[in-house]
Design a protein around this motif. Structure first.
Motif, PDB file in Angstrom:
ATOM      1  N   PHE A 108      38.245  50.796  42.902  1.00  0.00           N
ATOM      2  CA  PHE A 108      37.883  50.864  44.448  1.00  0.00           C
ATOM      3  C   PHE A 108      37.698  49.419  44.885  1.00  0.00           C
ATOM      4  O   PHE A 108      37.862  48.966  46.235  1.00  0.00           O
ATOM      5  CB  PHE A 108      36.490  51.487  44.540  1.00  0.00           C
ATOM      6  CG  PHE A 108      35.407  51.087  44.054  1.00  0.00           C
ATOM      7  CD1 PHE A 108      34.618  50.368  44.921  1.00  0.00           C
ATOM      8  CD2 PHE A 108      35.003  51.514  43.053  1.00  0.00           C
ATOM      9  CE1 PHE A 108      33.381  49.958  44.232  1.00  0.00           C
ATOM     10  CE2 PHE A 108      33.763  51.119  42.512  1.00  0.00           C
ATOM     11  CZ  PHE A 108      32.922  50.377  43.141  1.00  0.00           C
ATOM     12  N   LEU A 109      37.395  48.364  44.161  1.00  0.00           N
ATOM     13  CA  LEU A 109      37.388  46.927  44.842  1.00  0.00           C
ATOM     14  C   LEU A 109      38.650  46.266  45.171  1.00  0.00           C
ATOM     15  O   LEU A 109      38.657  45.762  46.519  1.00  0.00           O
ATOM     16  CB  LEU A 109      36.278  46.194  44.043  1.00  0.00           C
ATOM     17  CG  LEU A 109      34.956  46.580  43.591  1.00  0.00           C
ATOM     18  CD1 LEU A 109      34.192  45.423  42.749  1.00  0.00           C
ATOM     19  CD2 LEU A 109      34.337  46.359  45.022  1.00  0.00           C
ATOM     20  N   VAL A 132      24.124  48.745  44.922  1.00  0.00           N
ATOM     21  CA  VAL A 132      24.940  47.794  45.805  1.00  0.00           C
ATOM     22  C   VAL A 132      26.032  48.733  46.658  1.00  0.00           C
ATOM     23  O   VAL A 132      26.309  49.753  46.136  1.00  0.00           O
ATOM     24  CB  VAL A 132      25.767  47.052  44.664  1.00  0.00           C
ATOM     25  CG1 VAL A 132      26.570  46.095  45.578  1.00  0.00           C
ATOM     26  CG2 VAL A 132      25.048  46.180  43.804  1.00  0.00           C
ATOM     27  N   ALA A 133      26.144  48.300  47.734  1.00  0.00           N
ATOM     28  CA  ALA A 133      26.688  49.112  49.008  1.00  0.00           C
ATOM     29  C   ALA A 133      28.139  48.366  49.118  1.00  0.00           C
ATOM     30  O   ALA A 133      27.906  47.020  49.576  1.00  0.00           O
ATOM     31  CB  ALA A 133      25.996  49.529  50.129  1.00  0.00           C
ATOM     32  N   PHE A 134      29.293  48.917  49.213  1.00  0.00           N
ATOM     33  CA  PHE A 134      30.507  48.365  49.688  1.00  0.00           C
ATOM     34  C   PHE A 134      31.141  48.834  50.960  1.00  0.00           C
ATOM     35  O   PHE A 134      30.961  50.328  50.982  1.00  0.00           O
ATOM     36  CB  PHE A 134      31.487  48.397  48.438  1.00  0.00           C
ATOM     37  CG  PHE A 134      31.096  47.718  47.177  1.00  0.00           C
ATOM     38  CD1 PHE A 134      31.518  46.186  47.377  1.00  0.00           C
ATOM     39  CD2 PHE A 134      30.448  48.321  46.185  1.00  0.00           C
ATOM     40  CE1 PHE A 134      31.066  45.302  46.177  1.00  0.00           C
ATOM     41  CE2 PHE A 134      30.126  47.569  45.077  1.00  0.00           C
ATOM     42  CZ  PHE A 134      30.444  45.999  44.956  1.00  0.00           C
ATOM     43  N   GLU A 135      31.430  48.438  52.025  1.00  0.00           N
ATOM     44  CA  GLU A 135      32.160  48.931  53.090  1.00  0.00           C
ATOM     45  C   GLU A 135      33.293  49.338  52.934  1.00  0.00           C
ATOM     46  O   GLU A 135      34.128  48.400  52.731  1.00  0.00           O
ATOM     47  CB  GLU A 135      31.569  48.025  54.332  1.00  0.00           C
ATOM     48  CG  GLU A 135      31.989  48.961  55.667  1.00  0.00           C
ATOM     49  CD  GLU A 135      31.369  48.172  56.891  1.00  0.00           C
ATOM     50  OE1 GLU A 135      31.513  48.592  57.838  1.00  0.00           O
ATOM     51  OE2 GLU A 135      30.849  46.914  56.815  1.00  0.00           O
ATOM     52  N   ALA A 136      33.710  50.387  53.501  1.00  0.00           N
ATOM     53  CA  ALA A 136      35.107  51.028  53.372  1.00  0.00           C
ATOM     54  C   ALA A 136      35.579  50.930  55.078  1.00  0.00           C
ATOM     55  O   ALA A 136      34.556  51.213  55.908  1.00  0.00           O
ATOM     56  CB  ALA A 136      35.344  52.168  52.879  1.00  0.00           C
ATOM     57  N   GLY A 185      29.274  57.873  50.144  1.00  0.00           N
ATOM     58  CA  GLY A 185      29.344  58.550  49.172  1.00  0.00           C
ATOM     59  C   GLY A 185      28.705  57.701  47.832  1.00  0.00           C
ATOM     60  O   GLY A 185      28.812  56.372  47.994  1.00  0.00           O
ATOM     61  N   TYR A 186      27.922  58.274  46.911  1.00  0.00           N
ATOM     62  CA  TYR A 186      27.197  57.443  45.910  1.00  0.00           C
ATOM     63  C   TYR A 186      27.703  57.718  44.543  1.00  0.00           C
ATOM     64  O   TYR A 186      28.161  58.932  44.198  1.00  0.00           O
ATOM     65  CB  TYR A 186      25.558  57.885  45.949  1.00  0.00           C
ATOM     66  CG  TYR A 186      24.801  57.491  47.272  1.00  0.00           C
ATOM     67  CD1 TYR A 186      24.662  56.439  47.800  1.00  0.00           C
ATOM     68  CD2 TYR A 186      24.838  58.816  48.150  1.00  0.00           C
ATOM     69  CE1 TYR A 186      24.151  55.866  48.579  1.00  0.00           C
ATOM     70  CE2 TYR A 186      24.208  58.275  49.407  1.00  0.00           C
ATOM     71  CZ  TYR A 186      23.834  57.124  49.639  1.00  0.00           C
ATOM     72  OH  TYR A 186      23.110  56.501  50.906  1.00  0.00           O
ATOM     73  N   LEU A 187      27.650  56.793  43.500  1.00  0.00           N
ATOM     74  CA  LEU A 187      28.252  56.613  42.407  1.00  0.00           C
ATOM     75  C   LEU A 187      27.299  56.124  41.468  1.00  0.00           C
ATOM     76  O   LEU A 187      26.532  55.307  41.964  1.00  0.00           O
ATOM     77  CB  LEU A 187      29.539  55.996  42.436  1.00  0.00           C
ATOM     78  CG  LEU A 187      30.762  56.473  43.221  1.00  0.00           C
ATOM     79  CD1 LEU A 187      31.574  55.300  43.491  1.00  0.00           C
ATOM     80  CD2 LEU A 187      31.415  57.549  42.372  1.00  0.00           C
ATOM     81  N   ARG A 188      27.475  56.069  40.203  1.00  0.00           N
ATOM     82  CA  ARG A 188      26.854  55.274  39.046  1.00  0.00           C
ATOM     83  C   ARG A 188      28.108  54.997  38.366  1.00  0.00           C
ATOM     84  O   ARG A 188      29.060  55.604  37.918  1.00  0.00           O
ATOM     85  CB  ARG A 188      26.189  56.264  38.055  1.00  0.00           C
ATOM     86  CG  ARG A 188      24.784  56.673  38.873  1.00  0.00           C
ATOM     87  CD  ARG A 188      23.688  56.030  38.570  1.00  0.00           C
ATOM     88  NE  ARG A 188      22.642  56.580  39.237  1.00  0.00           N
ATOM     89  CZ  ARG A 188      21.262  55.745  39.396  1.00  0.00           C
ATOM     90  NH1 ARG A 188      21.269  54.496  39.095  1.00  0.00           N
ATOM     91  NH2 ARG A 188      20.303  56.546  40.012  1.00  0.00           N
ATOM     92  N   ALA A 232      27.234  52.337  46.449  1.00  0.00           N
ATOM     93  CA  ALA A 232      27.628  53.228  47.229  1.00  0.00           C
ATOM     94  C   ALA A 232      28.738  52.811  47.995  1.00  0.00           C
ATOM     95  O   ALA A 232      29.027  51.636  48.100  1.00  0.00           O
ATOM     96  CB  ALA A 232      26.143  53.078  48.569  1.00  0.00           C
ATOM     97  N   LEU A 233      29.449  53.741  48.508  1.00  0.00           N
ATOM     98  CA  LEU A 233      30.735  53.406  49.312  1.00  0.00           C
ATOM     99  C   LEU A 233      30.666  53.949  50.779  1.00  0.00           C
ATOM    100  O   LEU A 233      30.352  55.355  50.823  1.00  0.00           O
ATOM    101  CB  LEU A 233      31.985  54.059  48.726  1.00  0.00           C
ATOM    102  CG  LEU A 233      32.268  53.389  47.277  1.00  0.00           C
ATOM    103  CD1 LEU A 233      33.534  54.331  46.721  1.00  0.00           C
ATOM    104  CD2 LEU A 233      32.967  52.014  47.452  1.00  0.00           C
ATOM    105  N   PHE A 234      30.607  53.257  51.833  1.00  0.00           N
ATOM    106  CA  PHE A 234      30.392  54.035  53.086  1.00  0.00           C
ATOM    107  C   PHE A 234      31.297  53.124  54.156  1.00  0.00           C
ATOM    108  O   PHE A 234      32.004  52.360  54.093  1.00  0.00           O
ATOM    109  CB  PHE A 234      28.894  53.447  53.518  1.00  0.00           C
ATOM    110  CG  PHE A 234      28.596  51.979  54.076  1.00  0.00           C
ATOM    111  CD1 PHE A 234      28.580  51.696  55.472  1.00  0.00           C
ATOM    112  CD2 PHE A 234      28.495  50.990  53.041  1.00  0.00           C
ATOM    113  CE1 PHE A 234      28.621  50.308  55.949  1.00  0.00           C
ATOM    114  CE2 PHE A 234      28.402  49.628  53.749  1.00  0.00           C
ATOM    115  CZ  PHE A 234      28.303  49.346  54.885  1.00  0.00           C
TER     116      PHE A 234
END
Length: 138
Positions: free
Chosen positions: A22-23, A73-77, A114-117, A125-127
């Motif tokens: 995803f990155l 850690v959250a990443f913005e989409a 959406g949350y992941l491990r 987090a991806l938001f």
């Protein structure tokens, strides 16, 4: 300003599979070295970074990596669709679901998350909070 975020990993191959799901689609480039994985967003020549770099590394003390309780850690989409797609790709790449993509009553009406491990147990987090998309109440 946050300059970088580092999470620990005992198995860099598994971590690489997860984070590259995803990155890179979010614009991050990967540099690998003996010290671990470095994910960075592009910076124009002569400019300073405006977003933090993200590093995945084995702990310097040689002990096992552990996930921090309460750390995330959250990443913005760019869109809700991107959140769903990247969340699914991260699951296929070895992550576990901590919360399916969707709206949460506790957050603003346009905050879609959406949350992941990751394979080490770090919470991600991806938001998207794109005001041009339908919100929770729309």
């Amino acid at each position: 300003m946050i300059a970088y975020v580092t999470v620990g990993a005992d198995d860099l191959a598994r971590a690489k599979r997860f984070y590259t799901a995803f990155l890179p689609p979010l614009g991050y480039s990967l540099t690998e070295g003996p010290e671990g994985l470095s994910f960075c967003l592009p910076v124009a020549p002569g400019q300073r970074p405006v977003s933090p770099d993200f590093y995945v590394k084995p702990p310097f003390d040689g002990a096992a990596a552990t996930a921090g309780n309460g750390c995330m850690v959250a990443f913005e989409a760019g869109s809700q669709k991107a959140v769903r797609s990247l969340h699914a790709a991260a699951l296929v790449a070895g992550g576990t679901c901590e919360g399916a993509p969707g709206f949460r009553a506790a957050y603003s009406a346009d905050f879609y998350v959406g949350y992941l491990r990751d394979p080490q147990g770090n919470k991600i987090a991806l938001f998207s909070s794109n005001p041009e998309e339908p919100g929770r109440d729309g």
